[in-house]
Motif scaffolding. Structure first.
Motif, mmCIF file in Angstrom:
data_model
loop_
_atom_site.group_PDB
_atom_site.id
_atom_site.type_symbol
_atom_site.label_atom_id
_atom_site.label_comp_id
_atom_site.label_asym_id
_atom_site.label_seq_id
_atom_site.Cartn_x
_atom_site.Cartn_y
_atom_site.Cartn_z
ATOM 1 N N SER A 1 0.791 -0.988 0.021
ATOM 2 C CA SER A 1 -0.125 0.141 0.049
ATOM 3 C C SER A 1 0.904 1.189 0.149
ATOM 4 O O SER A 1 1.849 1.178 0.645
ATOM 5 N N SER A 2 0.328 2.405 -0.667
ATOM 6 C CA SER A 2 1.209 3.396 -0.717
ATOM 7 C C SER A 2 0.527 4.655 -1.336
ATOM 8 O O SER A 2 -0.504 4.433 -2.090
ATOM 9 N N PHE A 3 0.715 5.685 -0.782
ATOM 10 C CA PHE A 3 0.151 7.031 -1.144
ATOM 11 C C PHE A 3 1.013 7.739 -2.056
ATOM 12 O O PHE A 3 2.137 7.823 -2.049
ATOM 13 N N GLY A 4 0.392 8.111 -3.380
ATOM 14 C CA GLY A 4 1.327 8.891 -4.421
ATOM 15 C C GLY A 4 0.677 9.569 -5.622
ATOM 16 O O GLY A 4 -0.637 9.207 -5.230
ATOM 17 N N ALA A 5 1.301 9.746 -6.557
ATOM 18 C CA ALA A 5 0.694 10.317 -7.920
ATOM 19 C C ALA A 5 -0.189 9.338 -8.435
ATOM 20 O O ALA A 5 0.223 8.091 -8.642
ATOM 21 N N TYR A 6 -1.431 9.666 -8.734
ATOM 22 C CA TYR A 6 -2.463 8.771 -9.424
ATOM 23 C C TYR A 6 -1.815 8.278 -10.781
ATOM 24 O O TYR A 6 -1.398 9.203 -11.567
ATOM 25 N N GLN A 7 -1.934 6.931 -11.111
ATOM 26 C CA GLN A 7 -1.280 6.574 -12.297
ATOM 27 C C GLN A 7 0.050 7.152 -12.651
ATOM 28 O O GLN A 7 0.374 7.376 -13.767
ATOM 29 N N GLY A 8 1.061 7.279 -11.789
ATOM 30 C CA GLY A 8 2.382 7.546 -12.078
ATOM 31 C C GLY A 8 2.294 9.112 -12.389
ATOM 32 O O GLY A 8 3.407 9.445 -12.961
ATOM 33 N N GLY A 9 1.483 9.759 -12.005
ATOM 34 C CA GLY A 9 1.505 11.279 -12.312
ATOM 35 C C GLY A 9 0.960 11.627 -13.756
ATOM 36 O O GLY A 9 1.145 12.696 -14.071
ATOM 37 N N LEU A 10 0.226 10.848 -14.323
ATOM 38 C CA LEU A 10 -0.274 11.123 -15.619
ATOM 39 C C LEU A 10 -1.449 12.338 -15.446
ATOM 40 O O LEU A 10 -1.325 13.075 -16.660
ATOM 41 N N VAL A 11 -2.021 12.323 -14.372
ATOM 42 C CA VAL A 11 -3.038 13.436 -14.347
ATOM 43 C C VAL A 11 -2.651 14.274 -13.182
ATOM 44 O O VAL A 11 -2.717 13.954 -12.194
ATOM 45 N N PRO A 12 -2.323 15.534 -13.390
ATOM 46 C CA PRO A 12 -1.642 16.519 -12.581
ATOM 47 C C PRO A 12 -2.692 16.618 -11.374
ATOM 48 O O PRO A 12 -3.897 16.683 -11.482
ATOM 49 N N ASN A 13 -2.042 16.864 -10.256
ATOM 50 C CA ASN A 13 -2.990 17.173 -8.944
ATOM 51 C C ASN A 13 -3.959 16.122 -8.683
ATOM 52 O O ASN A 13 -4.717 16.486 -7.709
ATOM 53 N N ILE A 14 -3.663 14.913 -9.223
ATOM 54 C CA ILE A 14 -4.678 13.658 -8.552
ATOM 55 C C ILE A 14 -3.496 12.716 -7.877
ATOM 56 O O ILE A 14 -2.763 12.334 -8.651
ATOM 57 N N ASN A 15 -3.786 12.473 -6.711
ATOM 58 C CA ASN A 15 -3.078 11.447 -5.768
ATOM 59 C C ASN A 15 -4.017 10.276 -5.830
ATOM 60 O O ASN A 15 -5.113 10.439 -5.877
ATOM 61 N N ALA A 16 -3.330 9.169 -5.090
ATOM 62 C CA ALA A 16 -4.114 8.164 -4.625
ATOM 63 C C ALA A 16 -3.629 7.320 -3.636
ATOM 64 O O ALA A 16 -2.364 7.025 -3.573
ATOM 65 N N PHE A 17 -4.354 6.495 -2.705
ATOM 66 C CA PHE A 17 -3.882 5.670 -2.039
ATOM 67 C C PHE A 17 -3.935 4.370 -2.547
ATOM 68 O O PHE A 17 -5.265 4.146 -2.727
ATOM 69 N N GLN A 18 -3.077 3.619 -2.847
ATOM 70 C CA GLN A 18 -3.240 2.349 -3.779
ATOM 71 C C GLN A 18 -2.744 1.110 -2.963
ATOM 72 O O GLN A 18 -1.916 1.304 -2.496
ATOM 73 N N THR A 19 -3.589 0.167 -2.999
ATOM 74 C CA THR A 19 -3.285 -1.158 -2.381
ATOM 75 C C THR A 19 -3.395 -2.271 -3.551
ATOM 76 O O THR A 19 -4.448 -2.277 -4.037
ATOM 77 N N VAL A 20 -2.373 -2.893 -3.631
ATOM 78 C CA VAL A 20 -2.264 -4.252 -4.367
ATOM 79 C C VAL A 20 -2.000 -5.435 -3.796
ATOM 80 O O VAL A 20 -1.125 -5.575 -2.863
ATOM 81 N N ALA A 21 -2.831 -6.700 -4.073
ATOM 82 C CA ALA A 21 -2.546 -7.906 -3.536
ATOM 83 C C ALA A 21 -2.304 -8.862 -4.541
ATOM 84 O O ALA A 21 -3.103 -8.767 -5.542
ATOM 85 N N VAL A 22 -1.353 -9.795 -4.445
ATOM 86 C CA VAL A 22 -1.305 -10.878 -5.775
ATOM 87 C C VAL A 22 -1.655 -12.234 -4.790
ATOM 88 O O VAL A 22 -0.883 -12.333 -3.571
ATOM 89 N N SER A 23 -2.291 -13.182 -5.469
ATOM 90 C CA SER A 23 -2.811 -14.442 -4.719
ATOM 91 C C SER A 23 -2.107 -15.553 -5.737
ATOM 92 O O SER A 23 -1.741 -15.503 -6.696
ATOM 93 N N LYS A 24 -2.124 -16.849 -4.930
ATOM 94 C CA LYS A 24 -1.941 -17.963 -5.657
ATOM 95 C C LYS A 24 -2.594 -18.613 -6.563
ATOM 96 O O LYS A 24 -2.201 -18.979 -7.721
ATOM 97 N N SER A 25 -3.899 -18.194 -6.086
ATOM 98 C CA SER A 25 -4.978 -18.761 -7.276
ATOM 99 C C SER A 25 -6.287 -17.485 -7.469
ATOM 100 O O SER A 25 -6.463 -16.805 -6.449
ATOM 101 N N GLY A 26 -7.276 -17.907 -8.179
ATOM 102 C CA GLY A 26 -8.348 -16.952 -8.034
ATOM 103 C C GLY A 26 -9.336 -17.294 -7.136
ATOM 104 O O GLY A 26 -9.720 -16.476 -6.184
ATOM 105 N N ALA A 27 -9.349 -18.467 -6.435
ATOM 106 C CA ALA A 27 -10.052 -18.949 -5.476
ATOM 107 C C ALA A 27 -9.423 -18.285 -4.090
ATOM 108 O O ALA A 27 -10.297 -17.892 -3.107
ATOM 109 N N THR A 28 -8.212 -18.225 -3.897
ATOM 110 C CA THR A 28 -7.562 -17.271 -2.790
ATOM 111 C C THR A 28 -7.681 -15.623 -2.986
ATOM 112 O O THR A 28 -7.068 -15.030 -1.831
ATOM 113 N N LEU A 29 -8.004 -15.172 -3.968
ATOM 114 C CA LEU A 29 -7.814 -13.730 -4.056
ATOM 115 C C LEU A 29 -8.668 -12.816 -3.469
ATOM 116 O O LEU A 29 -8.106 -11.844 -2.681
ATOM 117 N N GLU A 30 -9.858 -13.320 -2.953
ATOM 118 C CA GLU A 30 -10.683 -12.380 -2.129
ATOM 119 C C GLU A 30 -9.957 -12.358 -0.694
ATOM 120 O O GLU A 30 -9.997 -11.503 0.037
#
Length: 953
Positions: free
Chosen positions: A352-381
């Motif tokens: 999780s990290s707070f920073g510029a939205y989409q790598g700064g492509l849209v000026p003055n828009i930030n985002a708190f972004q969280t990403v998770a990677v799972s072993k399978s579709g069944a464990t993604l939730e």
């Protein structure tokens, strides 16, 4: 010998950048001005660094000029423009980027290819040095250039002025460039990431102009637009009031200012300029959810973004807030790393990290972004819920004072380092700051001001303030949830309702974080010191060689290139080549032991122990060698050496973390077959090693055979005897003052005084002609790799001749395949020369292209090879090669990393360490006739490997 598990790197296949925090982006720039001591942070404007001269011509062009002597006799010249794809009309989509390409295809003062040709003769490399890029709202041209030739330096400003207002746009050149840009799109796209992005971007950029103005444009427009469309774009938008010249380097500021006035004052703005509009991204009250599958996607990924309005850092209050965001990102990142080291971790990777939205492509828009990677579709939730729970834990309970103390120490250390290196800051670092100031208005303080402001701000920031800011990251509106997964997982993926439920219930049963720090010293006691038993000076290159009482040799190369940097590396023969076939899988992955920590400390605990300390070191085991490497500021070198001693004598055997690493890697391997590039890469590896069992790509079954006990025992065996280790230490130190540390921690390393060597296990490329085509992939995209190779009598004189041929072939392949055939974007020509275990050379030609063009382009490439073989390199290409080599050498000689690798390489190969001093003689030996003779010997098709990736039938 490739059967090794690397660091698990997962491409998240979304246009996502968890950005470097604002703090990190602002630190290294700056010089002396008023300090900020004495007053509380009050929100006052941060003053600009007085050492940069900022001006504006009467036509509106802005300029930034700064004298800076790192590197010496060099300057960075940039043309920054507030012109990008957002300015395009509907029938011009892609023409902002196309215009950037045309800047290299003919201008008023540099017709056709003359600009590139002229600069190459001066030693400036196309692509590596001379380059440009286009974004939504800006286009940047870069020209690093020597300043020791006044004529060349002056022409640098003429070139920038030609880009700014004198691009010719000849119809023939426009039409030739169409294919190149389409191939650029093919090379970078035509894959799962692009297909999923096309579904994602309408969601991520929904309701904005950004959605319909991707810089690459539309293929149908690129193929069919009439010449007037791009000429009109250039006439409308390339105007001085939207442009800035940035010049930083080793020059006289007043002279540079006059050069800018002379070259740019004549540029004019249109009589009725089109308004440059600003564009925004609309809010969304309800969560936006998108589930995307693709047959070539490798991982199950879930992501949430909380969009927020942002602002540019201009005041001390802005800076304080950005610093707190940095702290939050770091502390939260450490918590995720700690979880990922546990055997029962609910995700493979998460952050999780707070920073510029989409790598700064849209000026003055930030985002708190969280990403998770799972072993399978069944464990993604479950993985997604667990990642969200960490956000809730942060929001509900905040961080601990102990966590904040760690990050404060790290920032303080970085701040001190920036101040110490203030007169060694590279010119490019200043350029990036001035570019940001022109494009966004961000502050550009001096080093001293930045140092004082950071110091004072750190002292003021409290845990309560940080925790209060952390609570604002999770918002009720502007939420976007994305899932990306392999097609085979479609039936087991969480539904939209389940994802929203996870978001709602993630905080259930969350408890406060518990710090797991270990309060112990790195070493229980100092080792019994050894001695320096002999010393030898190699004055020609400023090196001192020490022989230690345990047999280790240490080469010391003190430099003044950096004020606060020491680098070191060691090696001794053996490596995984000594493993038997029976235990090779475990032994070849024994290097993983160094990733488990040392003594009482796992990697997370180690990070906390070393808070504020720059000393870092580790151990490695390669095919032929094993050794140690590290770095430190002078004040922390003892810590780095202590780590070396700890990795040698007290490695950590962590069953849980080791098995977690293997388990995660098995997931990567299980899905690797879906990706065409991975399948092709495995085929290349197998073919080049003649399918030798010790060099085949790892399989899931292979990973199951890796044993921690065997890996750990092999690691201990490799570092039980250090008597033949050779250390190279380069950087800011005094040889006499470093000796006591060398004696204490290096001369005390365990030594058995055995004679060791590596083993040639017969992993060799196939002889004769080999051709293999892999059919994998859904798109009209082919990849080609051609190899000309053979056994080799290794010597430095022939090495230079081969490099000259490689350079000439690189230029000819680019001219033929890109410029003449318009069939590729960036073809690559490589040369690999190795001495051990058996001397061998490889010439490689590689490119991607349309499937219909494979045979034609291979034939064209081989035709260029034959031409050099029959005729040698041209005088023109040889002169370009010599200029590039000499210019790169001038830069390299002032770089610690270069000297570390140079000395290590010469020692491994048993070569004269002073051979660098005679490089000019070897360069002068390169002639048309010499390259012809070498080419006829080595550019032959007796051993020719042709590997092609084509889409599946």
């Amino acid at each position: 010998m490739k059967k090794k598990i690397g660091v698990l790197g997962i491409g998240l296949a979304v246009i996502l950048a968890v950005n470097a925090p604002v703090y990190a982006q602002q630190k290294a720039v700056v010089k002396k001005t008023a300090t900020s001591t004495g007053k509380k942070i009050d929100g006052s404007l941060i003053p600009n660094d007085p050492n940069v001269k900022i001006g504006k011509l009467s036509n509106g062009l802005t300029y930034y000029i700064r004298k800076n002597s790192e590197p010496k006799n060099r300057a960075e010249l940039y043309l920054a423009t507030r012109i990008g794809s957002l300015m395009e009309d509907d029938n011009q989509q892609g023409l902002a980027h196309f215009t950037e390409h045309m800047a290299f295809n003919g201008t008023k003062d540099f017709p056709k290819n003359e600009l590139i040709n002229y600069l190459q003769k001066a030693g400036i490399r196309f692509g590596a040095d001379l380059n440009a890029y286009t974004s939504f709202d800006h286009t940047i041209y870069q020209l690093p250039i020597p300043t020791d030739s006044i004529a060349l330096f002056k022409n640098g400003f003429k070139i920038l002025a030609n880009w700014a207002g004198k691009i010719v746009m000849e119809g023939e050149e426009i039409d030739k460039e169409r294919g190149i840009i389409i191939e650029e799109d093919r090379q970078r796209g035509k894959n799962a990431q692009e297909r999923m992005s096309k579904q994602l971007l309408p969601l991520l950029l929904k309701g904005s102009r950004y959605e319909n103005r991707l810089p690459i444009g539309k293929i149908d427009i690129l193929n069919t637009f009439t010449h007037d469309k791009i000429r009109n774009f250039y006439k409308d938008w390339y105007r001085p009031n939207l442009q800035a010249v940035i010049a930083v380097g080793d020059f006289d500021v007043a002279q540079v200012e006059q050069m800018i006035k002379d070259n740019f004052s004549g540029l004019t703005n249109p009589a009725n300029p089109r308004p440059r509009l600003s564009h925004d991204l609309p809010d969304n009250k309800e969560p936006l959810v998108k589930i995307i599958i693709d047959p070539e996607q490798q991982y199950n990924v879930a992501q949430i973004m909380y969009k927020q309005r942002g602002n540019v850092t201009k005041t001390t209050a802005d800076y304080k807030k950005s610093l707190m965001y940095t702290m939050i990102n770091s502390m939260l990142g450490s918590r995720f790393q700690e979880i990922m080291q546990k055997g029962d971790a609910p995700f493979i990777q998460a952050q999780s990290s707070f920073g510029a939205y989409q790598g700064g492509l849209v000026p003055n828009i930030n985002a708190f972004q969280t990403v998770a990677v799972s072993k399978s579709g069944a464990t993604l939730e479950k993985a997604f819920t667990a990642a969200l729970a960490e956000n809730e834990r942060m929001s509900r309970y905040g961080f601990l004072q102990s966590e904040l103390d760690v990050i404060k120490k790290n920032i303080e250390s970085s701040n001190e380092k920036s101040l110490k290196e203030k007169n060694k800051t590279s010119s490019i670092a200043f350029v990036k700051k001035y570019q940001s100031h022109f494009l966004t208005g961000s502050s550009i303080p001096s080093t001293e001001y930045s140092y004082e402001l950071t110091k004072k701000t750190l002292a003021e920031i409290t845990l309560a303030e940080v925790n209060a800011l952390a609570k604002t990251l999770i918002t009720k509106e502007n939420q976007i949830i994305i899932v990306q997964a392999p097609e085979k997982e479609k039936a087991s993926l969480p539904t939209q309702a389940q994802l929203l439920a996870a978001l709602k219930n993630a905080g259930n049963n969350v408890t406060a974080y518990v710090d797991n720090s270990v309060n112990k010293p790195l070493l229980d006691k100092k080792p019994v010191a050894g001695k320096v038993v002999s010393e030898r000076k190699i004055d020609a290159i400023g090196v001192t060689e020490l022989t230690l009482s345990n047999g280790i040799k240490v080469l010391l190369k003190p430099t003044d290139f950096k004020n606060d940097q020491i680098l070191f590396k060691s090696f001794s023969k053996g490596g995984s080549s000594l493993a038997t076939d029976a235990n090779f899988l475990s032994a070849s992955n024994a290097g993983l032991i160094s990733q488990l920590g040392v003594a009482y400390f796992n990697p997370t605990q180690m990070s906390k122990l070393l808070a504020g300390n720059t000393g870092r070191a580790g151990a490695y085991i390669e095919d032929l060698y094993q050794g140690y490497s590290g770095s430190a500021s002078p004040k922390d070198l003892e810590t780095a050496f202590q780590l070396v001693y700890a990795y040698a004598t007290n490695p950590r055997k962590d069953n849980e973390l080791f098995n977690k690493t293997l388990s995660d890697y098995k997931v990567s391997l299980a899905n690797k077959g879906a990706d065409p590039g991975s399948v092709f890469s495995d085929t290349v590896q197998a073919v080049l090693s003649s399918y030798h069992k010790r060099a085949m790509p790892l399989s899931v079954a292979d990973v199951d055979k890796i044993s921690l006990d065997e890996a750990f025992n092999f690691y201990k065996d490799r570092f039980a005897d250090n008597s033949e280790q050779v250390f190279v230490i380069v950087g800011a130190f005094n040889p006499e003052s470093i000796k006591p540390l060398v004696e204490t921690y290096i001369a005390s390393l365990p030594s058995l005084n055995k004679k060791q060597n590596f083993v040639d296990n017969g992993v060799n490329p196939p002889k004769g002609k080999v051709s293999k085509t892999v059919y994998k992939g859904l798109e009209d995209k082919a990849a080609v790799e051609l190899y000309l190779h053979g056994d080799y009598e290794y010597n430095s004189l022939t090495n230079v001749q081969l490099n000259a041929i490689k350079s000439a072939l690189e230029m000819k392949i680019l001219e033929r395949l890109r410029e003449k055939e318009s069939g590729v974007y960036s073809p690559q020509v490589g040369l690999s020369i190795s001495k051990y275990p058996t001397a061998h050379y490889y010439f490689t030609v590689s490119f991607s292209c349309a499937t219909a063009n494979v045979e034609k382009l291979i034939a064209a490439a081989l035709d260029e090879v034959k031409h050099i073989k029959d005729n040698g390199a041209t005088n023109d290409d040889i002169n370009k090669f010599k200029s590039e080599e000499q210019r790169q050498l001038e830069l390299s000689l002032r770089d610690n990393g270069f000297w570390l690798n140079y000395l290590t390489g010469r020692l491994k190969n048993g070569e004269d360490m002073t051979s660098l001093l005679t490089i000019k003689d070897r360069l002068n030996s390169v002639t048309v006739e010499s390259t012809k003779a070498i080419a006829q010997k080595y550019l032959n098709e007796d051993n020719y490997i042709r590997l092609v990736l084509m889409p599946q039938k």
